[in-house]
Design a protein around this motif. Structure first.
Motif, mmCIF file in Angstrom:
data_model
loop_
_atom_site.group_PDB
_atom_site.id
_atom_site.type_symbol
_atom_site.label_atom_id
_atom_site.label_comp_id
_atom_site.label_asym_id
_atom_site.label_seq_id
_atom_site.Cartn_x
_atom_site.Cartn_y
_atom_site.Cartn_z
ATOM 1 N N UNK A 156 48.241 47.874 35.834
ATOM 2 C CA UNK A 156 48.510 46.392 36.517
ATOM 3 C C UNK A 156 48.364 46.443 38.145
ATOM 4 N N UNK A 157 47.878 45.362 38.574
ATOM 5 C CA UNK A 157 47.617 45.175 39.944
ATOM 6 C C UNK A 157 48.605 44.213 40.357
ATOM 7 N N UNK A 158 49.744 44.350 40.979
ATOM 8 C CA UNK A 158 50.783 43.598 41.425
ATOM 9 C C UNK A 158 50.203 42.373 42.356
ATOM 10 N N UNK A 159 50.586 41.279 42.297
ATOM 11 C CA UNK A 159 50.132 40.011 43.095
ATOM 12 C C UNK A 159 51.552 39.510 43.622
ATOM 13 N N UNK A 160 51.240 38.861 45.014
ATOM 14 C CA UNK A 160 52.253 38.291 45.673
ATOM 15 C C UNK A 160 51.946 36.784 45.553
ATOM 16 N N UNK A 161 52.795 36.013 45.696
ATOM 17 C CA UNK A 161 52.497 34.456 45.645
ATOM 18 C C UNK A 161 51.227 34.019 46.574
ATOM 19 N N UNK A 162 51.026 34.558 47.578
ATOM 20 C CA UNK A 162 49.880 34.374 48.613
ATOM 21 C C UNK A 162 48.494 34.506 47.827
ATOM 22 N N UNK A 163 48.457 35.834 47.144
ATOM 23 C CA UNK A 163 47.328 36.174 46.377
ATOM 24 C C UNK A 163 47.129 35.174 45.326
ATOM 25 N N UNK A 164 48.098 34.823 44.642
ATOM 26 C CA UNK A 164 47.833 33.843 43.491
ATOM 27 C C UNK A 164 47.453 32.675 43.973
ATOM 28 N N UNK A 203 56.472 43.519 37.046
ATOM 29 C CA UNK A 203 56.072 43.019 38.268
ATOM 30 C C UNK A 203 56.054 41.581 37.950
ATOM 31 N N UNK A 204 56.504 40.806 39.009
ATOM 32 C CA UNK A 204 56.969 39.209 38.783
ATOM 33 C C UNK A 204 55.428 38.743 38.543
ATOM 34 N N UNK A 205 54.244 39.099 39.206
ATOM 35 C CA UNK A 205 52.981 38.371 39.124
ATOM 36 C C UNK A 205 51.972 39.518 38.933
ATOM 37 N N UNK A 206 51.068 39.699 38.203
ATOM 38 C CA UNK A 206 50.022 40.902 38.216
ATOM 39 C C UNK A 206 48.667 40.340 37.502
ATOM 40 N N UNK A 207 47.747 41.252 37.667
ATOM 41 C CA UNK A 207 46.478 41.175 36.772
ATOM 42 C C UNK A 207 46.454 42.435 36.242
ATOM 43 N N UNK A 208 45.938 42.520 34.995
ATOM 44 C CA UNK A 208 46.068 43.688 34.033
ATOM 45 C C UNK A 208 44.611 44.086 33.875
ATOM 46 N N UNK A 230 42.132 39.344 46.307
ATOM 47 C CA UNK A 230 42.729 38.754 47.397
ATOM 48 C C UNK A 230 43.636 39.676 48.046
ATOM 49 N N UNK A 231 44.463 40.383 47.268
ATOM 50 C CA UNK A 231 45.521 41.578 48.049
ATOM 51 C C UNK A 231 44.564 42.758 48.715
ATOM 52 N N UNK A 232 43.572 43.221 48.009
ATOM 53 C CA UNK A 232 42.819 44.160 48.527
ATOM 54 C C UNK A 232 42.359 43.531 49.921
ATOM 55 N N UNK A 233 41.571 42.490 49.907
ATOM 56 C CA UNK A 233 40.872 42.047 51.121
ATOM 57 C C UNK A 233 41.805 41.789 52.278
ATOM 58 N N UNK A 234 42.992 41.293 51.949
ATOM 59 C CA UNK A 234 44.042 41.264 52.971
ATOM 60 C C UNK A 234 44.685 42.423 53.587
ATOM 61 N N UNK A 235 44.349 43.839 52.715
ATOM 62 C CA UNK A 235 44.687 44.791 53.404
ATOM 63 C C UNK A 235 43.417 45.568 54.103
ATOM 64 N N UNK A 236 42.474 44.978 54.070
ATOM 65 C CA UNK A 236 41.062 45.514 54.812
ATOM 66 C C UNK A 236 40.200 45.917 54.028
ATOM 67 N N UNK A 237 40.218 45.779 52.706
ATOM 68 C CA UNK A 237 39.089 46.133 51.949
ATOM 69 C C UNK A 237 38.064 45.137 52.042
ATOM 70 N N UNK A 238 36.898 45.548 52.015
ATOM 71 C CA UNK A 238 35.793 44.822 51.876
ATOM 72 C C UNK A 238 35.306 44.646 50.384
#
Length: 237
Positions: A162-170, A225-230, A19-27
Motif C-alpha cells: 500500500x502507498x498511503x495517501x492524505x486527503x490532499x493527495x486524494x 491506513x485511512x486512504x491508500x492505493x494498493x 501526487x504524494x511523491x511529487x509533493x515530496x520532491x520526486x520527478x
C-alpha cells in the motif's frame, strides 16, 4: 515513471501515489501507450480532434499531480496495442532515457481482465524493464542500460503493498481525473447531466468524488491506513 494504456489510466491506477511523491520532491513521468481514439460513445466524434484533446488532458492531469517530468505518447491505435518489437523498443528507449527509480504499470496477470490494451501495456512494461536492464538488448538505441529498483503494478490481481495517501493527495487524484474532461461520460461520471437529462451535474460530481474517496478508503483498510492505493510490489528486478 508510470506507464498506462490510455490517457487517464495512470490517474485511476496511482494518481494519489504520484501526487504524494511529487509533493515530496520526486520527478514523475507519464508514458501513455495508445492514442485514446476510441474513448467516446459518440459514433460521430471527430477522432483526430479527440486524440489531440486527450493528449492535452493528459498533460494537464500530470500537472495536477505535481508532475514536472516527461509526458510521452507512443500513439498506438486505441484497442490495437500489442507487445511487439517496435513498441517494446520505444518503452525501452523511454526507460533508458528517463532512468526511473520506480516504474508503475498495469498488472498483466490480472484474471478476467477485459480490455486488451491493459494486458498489452502490462506486458510491455514488464518486458521493457527486462530489456532496458540488460546490455545486449537493443544496443542500436545507443542508450545506456538501466535497471529500476522497483515495479508497482496497479489494478493488481494479488496486492501486497500500500502507498498511503492524505486527503490532499486524494484531492490531487480527483483533480487529475477531472482534467480528462472528454471522459466524463464514459469512465468518470458514467452518465452526463444537463438540460433535459433529469440528472443534476453537481450531484453526479459529488457521487464521483465520493466514489473515489471510498475506493481509496476500502483499498487502505486492510493495511491499516485511512486512504491508500494498493499494488503488487516487485523489487527484485
Amino acid at each position: 515513471m508510470a506507464i498506462g494504456a490510455h490517457p487517464d489510466d495512470v490517474e485511476f491506477g496511482c494518481g494519489a501515489t504520484l501526487a504524494r511523491w511529487a509533493a515530496a520532491g520526486t520527478r514523475i513521468h507519464h508514458l501513455i501507450c495508445t492514442d485514446g481514439s476510441k474513448g467516446t460513445w459518440d459514433p460521430s466524434a471527430n477522432l483526430p480532434e479527440l486524440v489531440r484533446r486527450r493528449q492535452e488532458e493528459q498533460r494537464a492531469a500530470s500537472r495536477c499531480l505535481g508532475g514536472t517530468g516527461e509526458v510521452t505518447f507512443l500513439g498506438r491505435i486505441d484497442g490495437e496495442l500489442a507487445n511487439d518489437a517496435g513498441a517494446r523498443s520505444e518503452v525501452v528507449a523511454a526507460i533508458r532515457t528517463v532512468r526511473p527509480d520506480v516504474i508503475l504499470g498495469h498488472d498483466p496477470w490480472k484474471r478476467y481482465r477485459l480490455h486488451p490494451d491493459h494486458r498489452a501495456a502490462g506486458w510491455l512494461t514488464i518486458d521493457g524493464i527486462v530489456a532496458a536492464r540488460d546490455p545486449h538488448f537493443l544496443p542500436e538505441l545507443g542508450l545506456e542500460r538501466h535497471r529500476p529498483s522497483a515495479l508497482l503494478l496497479f489494478e493488481a490481481d494479488e496486492v501486497d503493498h500500500v502507498e498511503p495517501a492524505e486527503p490532499q493527495h486524494l484531492r490531487a487524484r480527483i483533480a487529475a481525473l477531472e482534467a480528462h474532461r472528454s471522459q466524463f461520460e464514459t469512465t468518470h461520471y458514467h452518465r452526463v447531466g444537463g438540460a433535459g437529462s433529469g440528472l443534476d451535474p453537481a450531484e453526479l460530481h459529488a457521487e464521483f468524488v465520493d466514489r473515489e474517496r471510498r475506493l481509496l478508503a476500502e483499498a487502505g483498510h486492510p493495511f491499516g491506513v485511512a486512504l491508500g492505493e494498493v499494488f503488487k510490489l516487485m523489487d527484485d528486478l
